[in-house]
Design an enzyme around this catalytic site. Sequence first.
Site, PDB file in Angstrom:
ATOM      1  N   GLY A 136       0.784  -1.236   0.000  1.00 56.57           N
ATOM      2  CA  GLY A 136       0.000   0.000   0.000  1.00 56.57           C
ATOM      3  C   GLY A 136       0.812   1.280   0.000  1.00 56.57           C
ATOM      4  O   GLY A 136       1.783   1.422  -0.753  1.00 56.57           O
ATOM      5  N   VAL A 147      -8.503   5.160  -0.035  1.00 49.38           N
ATOM      6  CA  VAL A 147      -7.356   4.773  -0.875  1.00 49.38           C
ATOM      7  C   VAL A 147      -7.502   3.295  -1.199  1.00 49.38           C
ATOM      8  O   VAL A 147      -7.732   2.479  -0.292  1.00 49.38           O
ATOM      9  CB  VAL A 147      -6.006   4.968  -0.141  1.00 49.38           C
ATOM     10  CG1 VAL A 147      -4.843   4.750  -1.108  1.00 49.38           C
ATOM     11  CG2 VAL A 147      -5.920   6.337   0.514  1.00 49.38           C
ATOM     12  N   PHE A 185      -6.382  -2.185   2.528  1.00 47.70           N
ATOM     13  CA  PHE A 185      -7.081  -1.667   3.713  1.00 47.70           C
ATOM     14  C   PHE A 185      -8.445  -2.340   3.918  1.00 47.70           C
ATOM     15  O   PHE A 185      -8.751  -2.838   5.010  1.00 47.70           O
ATOM     16  CB  PHE A 185      -7.237  -0.147   3.566  1.00 47.70           C
ATOM     17  CG  PHE A 185      -7.988   0.517   4.679  1.00 47.70           C
ATOM     18  CD1 PHE A 185      -7.334   0.917   5.831  1.00 47.70           C
ATOM     19  CD2 PHE A 185      -9.352   0.759   4.585  1.00 47.70           C
ATOM     20  CE1 PHE A 185      -8.024   1.534   6.869  1.00 47.70           C
ATOM     21  CE2 PHE A 185     -10.045   1.375   5.608  1.00 47.70           C
ATOM     22  CZ  PHE A 185      -9.381   1.761   6.757  1.00 47.70           C
ATOM     23  N   THR A 192      -6.212   0.074  -1.404  1.00 48.11           N
ATOM     24  CA  THR A 192      -5.071  -0.744  -0.964  1.00 48.11           C
ATOM     25  C   THR A 192      -5.662  -2.014  -0.352  1.00 48.11           C
ATOM     26  O   THR A 192      -6.860  -2.291  -0.513  1.00 48.11           O
ATOM     27  CB  THR A 192      -4.246  -0.014   0.129  1.00 48.11           C
ATOM     28  OG1 THR A 192      -5.117   0.225   1.240  1.00 48.11           O
ATOM     29  CG2 THR A 192      -3.674   1.293  -0.363  1.00 48.11           C
ATOM     30  N   ARG A 251       6.123  -8.936   7.762  1.00 43.08           N
ATOM     31  CA  ARG A 251       6.166 -10.138   6.938  1.00 43.08           C
ATOM     32  C   ARG A 251       7.512 -10.254   6.218  1.00 43.08           C
ATOM     33  O   ARG A 251       7.774  -9.521   5.260  1.00 43.08           O
ATOM     34  CB  ARG A 251       4.997 -10.101   5.942  1.00 43.08           C
ATOM     35  CG  ARG A 251       3.658 -10.171   6.658  1.00 43.08           C
ATOM     36  CD  ARG A 251       2.490  -9.832   5.778  1.00 43.08           C
ATOM     37  NE  ARG A 251       2.409  -8.430   5.415  1.00 43.08           N
ATOM     38  CZ  ARG A 251       1.325  -7.834   4.915  1.00 43.08           C
ATOM     39  NH1 ARG A 251       0.245  -8.537   4.721  1.00 43.08           N
ATOM     40  NH2 ARG A 251       1.335  -6.557   4.606  1.00 43.08           N
ATOM     41  N   TYR A 300     -11.714   2.382  15.296  1.00 42.49           N
ATOM     42  CA  TYR A 300     -10.758   2.808  14.264  1.00 42.49           C
ATOM     43  C   TYR A 300     -10.658   4.334  14.262  1.00 42.49           C
ATOM     44  O   TYR A 300      -9.551   4.892  14.258  1.00 42.49           O
ATOM     45  CB  TYR A 300     -11.191   2.281  12.887  1.00 42.49           C
ATOM     46  CG  TYR A 300     -10.271   2.767  11.779  1.00 42.49           C
ATOM     47  CD1 TYR A 300      -8.953   2.333  11.723  1.00 42.49           C
ATOM     48  CD2 TYR A 300     -10.716   3.677  10.820  1.00 42.49           C
ATOM     49  CE1 TYR A 300      -8.096   2.790  10.728  1.00 42.49           C
ATOM     50  CE2 TYR A 300      -9.865   4.135   9.822  1.00 42.49           C
ATOM     51  CZ  TYR A 300      -8.554   3.691   9.783  1.00 42.49           C
ATOM     52  OH  TYR A 300      -7.697   4.154   8.812  1.00 42.49           O
TER      53      TYR A 300
HETATM   54  C1  8X3 Z   1      -9.249   5.120   5.650  1.00 44.49           C
HETATM   55  C2  8X3 Z   1     -10.317   5.993   5.159  1.00 44.49           C
HETATM   56  O1  8X3 Z   1     -12.733   6.649   5.163  1.00 44.49           O
HETATM   57  O2  8X3 Z   1     -12.256   4.326   5.692  1.00 44.49           O
HETATM   58  O3  8X3 Z   1      -8.693   5.519   6.829  1.00 44.49           O
HETATM   59  O4  8X3 Z   1     -11.780   6.040   7.277  1.00 44.49           O
HETATM   60  S1  8X3 Z   1     -11.824   5.724   5.862  1.00 44.49           S
END
Ligand code: 8X3
Length: 250
Positions: A14, A186, A190, A188, A36, A153
């Site tokens: 990422g 973004v 994520f 990635t 990793r 988060y």
């Molecule tokens: C990543 C963006 O919008 O999912 O941190 O919080 S969001």
Amino acid sequence: MIMKTILITGATAGIGEACALQFGAQGHRLIVTGRRQDRLNQLVVRLKNEGIQVASLCFDVTKKSEVDAAIASLTKTWQDVDVLINNAGLAVGLELLQDGVVDDWERMIDTNIKGLLYVTRAIAPNMVERKDGHIINVSSIAGKDVYKYGNVYCATKHAVDALSKAMRIDMLEDGIKVSNIAPGMVETEFSLVRFKGDADRAEVVYQQFVPLKAEDIADAIVYVTNTPKHVCVNDMVITPTAQANPFYTV
Ligand code: 8X3
């Protein structure tokens, strides 16, 4: 351009990987870090093939003893880190708070807050001693707003935002720059991590509008890093053009 030694956490994928490639292409020396080993090895081979000077450290940012041992193992020529990019971070799960999975909360808190602190604590004293250095914290628009299901988060990214401000104050007299980068959506790994490997669910997230690419954020980080010594970009919020904030997209 002055060649810098740049340490990137979470460099194996990422935004971290995109930063490594862009900084490497500009002739900087890189310390790439990640959990990793196999992916780290692949990245090192790729960077070396492009003639980039690179060292690697394999550690888990959530384990303070691993962080300290890894940083302490840097040989003299690599010890003076000019730029620390605190990029390692993740979102796990997307539940209402009352349904939340405590293990997920702990992973996010341990990585996004405690991991960032451990690495900074290990690197910053050397910067302070040299009265030179730049810390770049990768936060999120989740550090600016709180959205439904984002709870823990968002809290961790608000903490990153606060820590960026705190670091700037605490190291002001030492001339250390601190920049906070707050990306929106973004594309990635994520979402794949957030949805615990559910690729179909992750893919849908990025089909709704044109998301940012990791390279877009790396561009911004490169810009922030290359400003003159007397200029510090404190905070940068970057979203896709189609995303005003976590609540409004087209
Ligand atoms: C990543 C963006 O919008 O999912 O941190 O919080 S969001």
